[in-house]
Design a protein around this motif. Structure first.
Motif, PDB file in Angstrom:
ATOM      1  N   GLU A   7       0.834  -1.208   0.000  1.00  0.00           N
ATOM      2  CA  GLU A   7       0.000   0.000   0.000  1.00  0.00           C
ATOM      3  C   GLU A   7       0.863   1.251   0.000  1.00  0.00           C
ATOM      4  O   GLU A   7       0.570   2.227  -0.703  1.00  0.00           O
ATOM      5  N   MET A   8       1.942   1.249   0.773  1.00  0.00           N
ATOM      6  CA  MET A   8       2.845   2.391   0.839  1.00  0.00           C
ATOM      7  C   MET A   8       3.499   2.671  -0.518  1.00  0.00           C
ATOM      8  O   MET A   8       3.687   3.819  -0.917  1.00  0.00           O
ATOM      9  N   LEU A   9       3.810   1.590  -1.239  1.00  0.00           N
ATOM     10  CA  LEU A   9       4.505   1.726  -2.520  1.00  0.00           C
ATOM     11  C   LEU A   9       3.559   2.009  -3.684  1.00  0.00           C
ATOM     12  O   LEU A   9       4.025   2.277  -4.795  1.00  0.00           O
ATOM     13  N   GLY A  10       2.257   1.928  -3.445  1.00  0.00           N
ATOM     14  CA  GLY A  10       1.342   2.291  -4.521  1.00  0.00           C
ATOM     15  C   GLY A  10       0.153   1.384  -4.715  1.00  0.00           C
ATOM     16  O   GLY A  10      -0.668   1.622  -5.593  1.00  0.00           O
ATOM     17  N   GLY A  11       0.045   0.302  -3.933  1.00  0.00           N
ATOM     18  CA  GLY A  11      -1.131  -0.556  -4.050  1.00  0.00           C
ATOM     19  C   GLY A  11      -0.885  -1.763  -4.936  1.00  0.00           C
ATOM     20  O   GLY A  11       0.192  -1.958  -5.502  1.00  0.00           O
ATOM     21  N   ASP A  12      -1.922  -2.592  -5.068  1.00  0.00           N
ATOM     22  CA  ASP A  12      -1.803  -3.845  -5.815  1.00  0.00           C
ATOM     23  C   ASP A  12      -1.669  -3.624  -7.319  1.00  0.00           C
ATOM     24  O   ASP A  12      -1.070  -4.417  -8.023  1.00  0.00           O
ATOM     25  N   THR A  13      -2.268  -2.563  -7.835  1.00  0.00           N
ATOM     26  CA  THR A  13      -2.245  -2.343  -9.279  1.00  0.00           C
ATOM     27  C   THR A  13      -0.905  -1.753  -9.713  1.00  0.00           C
ATOM     28  O   THR A  13      -0.305  -0.949  -9.004  1.00  0.00           O
ATOM     29  N   THR A  14      -0.446  -2.181 -10.871  1.00  0.00           N
ATOM     30  CA  THR A  14       0.805  -1.671 -11.432  1.00  0.00           C
ATOM     31  C   THR A  14       0.498  -0.476 -12.317  1.00  0.00           C
ATOM     32  O   THR A  14      -0.263  -0.597 -13.287  1.00  0.00           O
ATOM     33  N   PRO A  15       1.056   0.703 -12.000  1.00  0.00           N
ATOM     34  CA  PRO A  15       0.768   1.896 -12.805  1.00  0.00           C
ATOM     35  C   PRO A  15       1.329   1.771 -14.213  1.00  0.00           C
ATOM     36  O   PRO A  15       2.463   1.338 -14.404  1.00  0.00           O
ATOM     37  N   GLU A  16       0.531   2.113 -15.193  1.00  0.00           N
ATOM     38  CA  GLU A  16       0.963   2.041 -16.583  1.00  0.00           C
ATOM     39  C   GLU A  16       0.835   3.406 -17.243  1.00  0.00           C
ATOM     40  O   GLU A  16       0.106   4.281 -16.772  1.00  0.00           O
ATOM     41  N   LEU A  17       1.567   3.576 -18.337  1.00  0.00           N
ATOM     42  CA  LEU A  17       1.473   4.817 -19.088  1.00  0.00           C
ATOM     43  C   LEU A  17       0.112   4.909 -19.763  1.00  0.00           C
ATOM     44  O   LEU A  17      -0.401   3.925 -20.298  1.00  0.00           O
ATOM     45  N   ASP A  18      -0.452   6.100 -19.741  1.00  0.00           N
ATOM     46  CA  ASP A  18      -1.740   6.336 -20.390  1.00  0.00           C
ATOM     47  C   ASP A  18      -1.466   6.764 -21.831  1.00  0.00           C
ATOM     48  O   ASP A  18      -1.128   7.914 -22.099  1.00  0.00           O
ATOM     49  N   LEU A  19      -1.625   5.829 -22.750  1.00  0.00           N
ATOM     50  CA  LEU A  19      -1.357   6.111 -24.166  1.00  0.00           C
ATOM     51  C   LEU A  19      -2.638   6.129 -24.987  1.00  0.00           C
ATOM     52  O   LEU A  19      -2.583   6.125 -26.224  1.00  0.00           O
ATOM     53  N   ASN A  20      -3.773   6.154 -24.303  1.00  0.00           N
ATOM     54  CA  ASN A  20      -5.066   6.138 -24.990  1.00  0.00           C
ATOM     55  C   ASN A  20      -5.494   7.551 -25.360  1.00  0.00           C
ATOM     56  O   ASN A  20      -6.302   8.187 -24.692  1.00  0.00           O
ATOM     57  N   ALA A  21      -4.920   8.048 -26.423  1.00  0.00           N
ATOM     58  CA  ALA A  21      -5.257   9.375 -26.933  1.00  0.00           C
ATOM     59  C   ALA A  21      -4.871   9.425 -28.409  1.00  0.00           C
ATOM     60  O   ALA A  21      -4.166   8.546 -28.916  1.00  0.00           O
ATOM     61  N   SER A  22      -5.357  10.445 -29.089  1.00  0.00           N
ATOM     62  CA  SER A  22      -5.016  10.588 -30.507  1.00  0.00           C
ATOM     63  C   SER A  22      -3.521  10.856 -30.646  1.00  0.00           C
ATOM     64  O   SER A  22      -2.967  11.709 -29.935  1.00  0.00           O
ATOM     65  N   PRO A  23      -2.838  10.142 -31.546  1.00  0.00           N
ATOM     66  CA  PRO A  23      -1.398  10.377 -31.713  1.00  0.00           C
ATOM     67  C   PRO A  23      -1.123  11.758 -32.334  1.00  0.00           C
ATOM     68  O   PRO A  23      -1.971  12.266 -33.068  1.00  0.00           O
ATOM     69  N   PRO A  24       0.015  12.331 -32.019  1.00  0.00           N
ATOM     70  CA  PRO A  24       1.055  11.783 -31.143  1.00  0.00           C
ATOM     71  C   PRO A  24       0.727  12.007 -29.656  1.00  0.00           C
ATOM     72  O   PRO A  24       0.364  13.110 -29.257  1.00  0.00           O
ATOM     73  N   VAL A  25       0.848  10.932 -28.862  1.00  0.00           N
ATOM     74  CA  VAL A  25       0.704  11.041 -27.409  1.00  0.00           C
ATOM     75  C   VAL A  25       2.003  11.610 -26.851  1.00  0.00           C
ATOM     76  O   VAL A  25       3.081  11.087 -27.125  1.00  0.00           O
ATOM     77  N   VAL A  26       1.894  12.689 -26.088  1.00  0.00           N
ATOM     78  CA  VAL A  26       3.090  13.383 -25.595  1.00  0.00           C
ATOM     79  C   VAL A  26       3.420  12.949 -24.168  1.00  0.00           C
ATOM     80  O   VAL A  26       2.548  12.926 -23.291  1.00  0.00           O
TER      81      VAL A  26
END
Length: 485
Positions: free
Chosen positions: A84-103
């Motif tokens: 929990e201290m390190l961020g929880g059970d889920t692994t954070p991922e990059l949000d690339l769901n947008a119209s390219p180019p994603v900045v």
């Protein structure tokens, strides 16, 4: 990085596990030691207080104190709190769901490893996510900063924006956006300028670039070796820029780990990547649960398997499997295995990821064993002729002297390597007698991991087993006896 903290916590939990029943005072005494261990690891004081209070509240409950294994229950509670201290059970991922180019905008102080991290992430996106990436350096203050990114781009095979002398960061950002659209780039990484310390000019420049590029991700790069100062820097940036995540560099260093443990709790921003070395592929997605397991000495088998999948070539593995089926194993096969171990991070990395191998790793360090052992063995094999590698029985006394001189070692070192190879050859022949790899797989189906496993310890992987291949288990090569120099 977490070795010191891991050792301290391991000592605390060993005391708890050794008792049949726990009293509330036992738990509180243990938590006092945990508090000291975290403070010595340079974890922020408010984070330590919150962590210890949370663990103590759950650990002194009747369901824990009256359970069959109260010591293990406490360890589980601490593990859950660490996750929990390190961020929880889920692994954070990059949000690339947008119209390219994603900045993706990279920010941070000068010297934090921002430019190299930019290239590492670009390589990761290209190779693992199949994205067409481009990098642009907006650092017009540091000499040769733009040339550095260009060179890194050539090394990782990612395009970089052509350099035009005299342009300012906002102009470069505008040109980068236009170029990315024309070239159908999926992800554009902007390497912004850094400073020796946080100042208003730096913040204003980043805000201006963000207004032009509208970044989907703004990643703060911080050097984990700076300890609590890294947390202070993160707080300063978080107050000015809309951060989406943190990249911790030099996680392979000897820092006490306080920055990593404090970062999420203090800033509220997830750690998305961890830099683990200087090479272009030395970056990992940050998995809170796996890091917590490593800290508590539970190993990280999932990451170990992933490293194996990345490092071991399918063709080599299939060829070795066929030779094992035939009971064959020469010096070329041994050399392939040694190089695979090096590619996976070396002896220390492998031992640290295996459950229950914390003490073995410490013993390796005390005995002077390091990854130079692998390099020396590789040098000895390299000094042999192709015929000698294919048939080590050809190595008589005269040939051994030649091999030792050619590799800069001693004849006894050559003899140790030959003995190690002989042990592994015997293990391969045992596998053949059992019906090959199919027979070995059938044995696993019956006896599980605690069944006998020739070549990997001979006593299985359960309590009292031979342990990690190459660390001295019965029927396997014992590197601890090899080349202590």
């Amino acid at each position: 990085m977490f070795d010191s903290l891991s050792d301290r916590l391991g000592g605390v939990f060993d005391k708890l596990r050794g008792r049949g029943a726990l009293k509330e005072q036992d738990v509180r005494d243990a938590m006092r030691e945990v508090r000291i261990a975290l403070l010595e690891a340079d974890v922020a004081l408010p984070v330590v207080r919150r962590f210890v209070d949370q663990v103590t509240e759950k650990a002194v409950g009747q369901s824990v104190l009256r359970s069959v294994t109260p010591g293990q229950q406490v360890v589980k509670i601490v593990n859950d709190a660490l996750v929990e201290m390190l961020g929880g059970d889920t692994t954070p991922e990059l949000d690339l769901n947008a119209s390219p180019p994603v900045v993706i905008m990279m920010v941070g102080l000068q010297g934090s490893g921002k430019t190299t991290s930019t290239a590492k992430i670009a390589k990761l996106l290209k190779e693992k996510h199949g994205k067409k990436a481009m990098m642009a350096s907006l650092d017009v203050n540091r000499p040769a900063a733009q040339e550095q990114l260009k060179v890194l781009g050539e090394q990782v095979g990612v395009a970089t924006l052509p350099i035009i002398a005299g342009q300012q960061p906002t102009e470069i950002a505008t040109r980068a956006m236009q170029s990315a659209k024309l070239q159908a780039i999926d992800v554009l990484l902007l390497d912004t300028a850094g400073r020796l310390h946080v100042d208003q000019q730096l913040m204003d420049e980043m805000k201006a670039v963000a207004a032009i590029s509208n970044p989907r991700e703004t990643l703060l790069v911080v050097d984990s070796l700076t300890g609590q100062d890294a947390v202070n820097v993160a707080q300063s940036f978080a107050g000015e820029v809309d951060l989406t995540g943190v990249v911790l560099t030099r996680m392979d260093g000897d820092a006490r780990g306080g920055a990593a443990l404090s970062m999420r709790a203090v800033t509220g921003k997830p750690i998305k990547f961890a830099g683990t070395g200087e090479k272009a592929d030395a970056i990992e997605v940050f998995h809170p649960s796996r890091v917590a397991n490593r800290i508590l000495g539970m190993g990280d088998v999932v990451s170990l398997v992933e490293k194996a999948a990345e490092s071991v070539k399918v063709e080599e593995a299939e060829a070795l499997a066929k030779r094992m089926e035939q009971g064959k194993f020469d010096m070329n096969d041994l050399r392939t295995q040694l190089r695979q171990m090096q590619n996976m991070g070396g002896l220390g990395m492998l031992a640290g990821m295996m459950p229950g191998m914390k003490k073995a790793k410490a013993a390796m360090q005390q005995s002077g064993m390091d990854d130079k052992v692998l390099l020396r063995m590789d040098a000895i094999i390299g000094s042999m002729t192709p015929k000698e590698r294919a048939n080590p029985a050809l190595l008589n006394a005269k040939r051994k002297i030649r091999v030792a001189n050619g590799s800069g070692t001693q004849v006894q070192d050559v003899n140790k390597l030959l003995k190690m190879h002989m042990e592994m050859s015997k293990a391969m022949k045992q596998i053949k007698k059992m019906g090959g790899l199919k027979g070995l797989a059938a044995m696993f189906g019956k006896g599980g991991l605690d069944g006998a496993m020739p070549g990997l310890g001979g006593k299985g992987l359960g309590p009292g087993a031979g342990g990690l291949p190459g660390l001295g288990g019965a029927g396997q090569p014992d590197l601890s006896k090899f080349l202590k120099k």
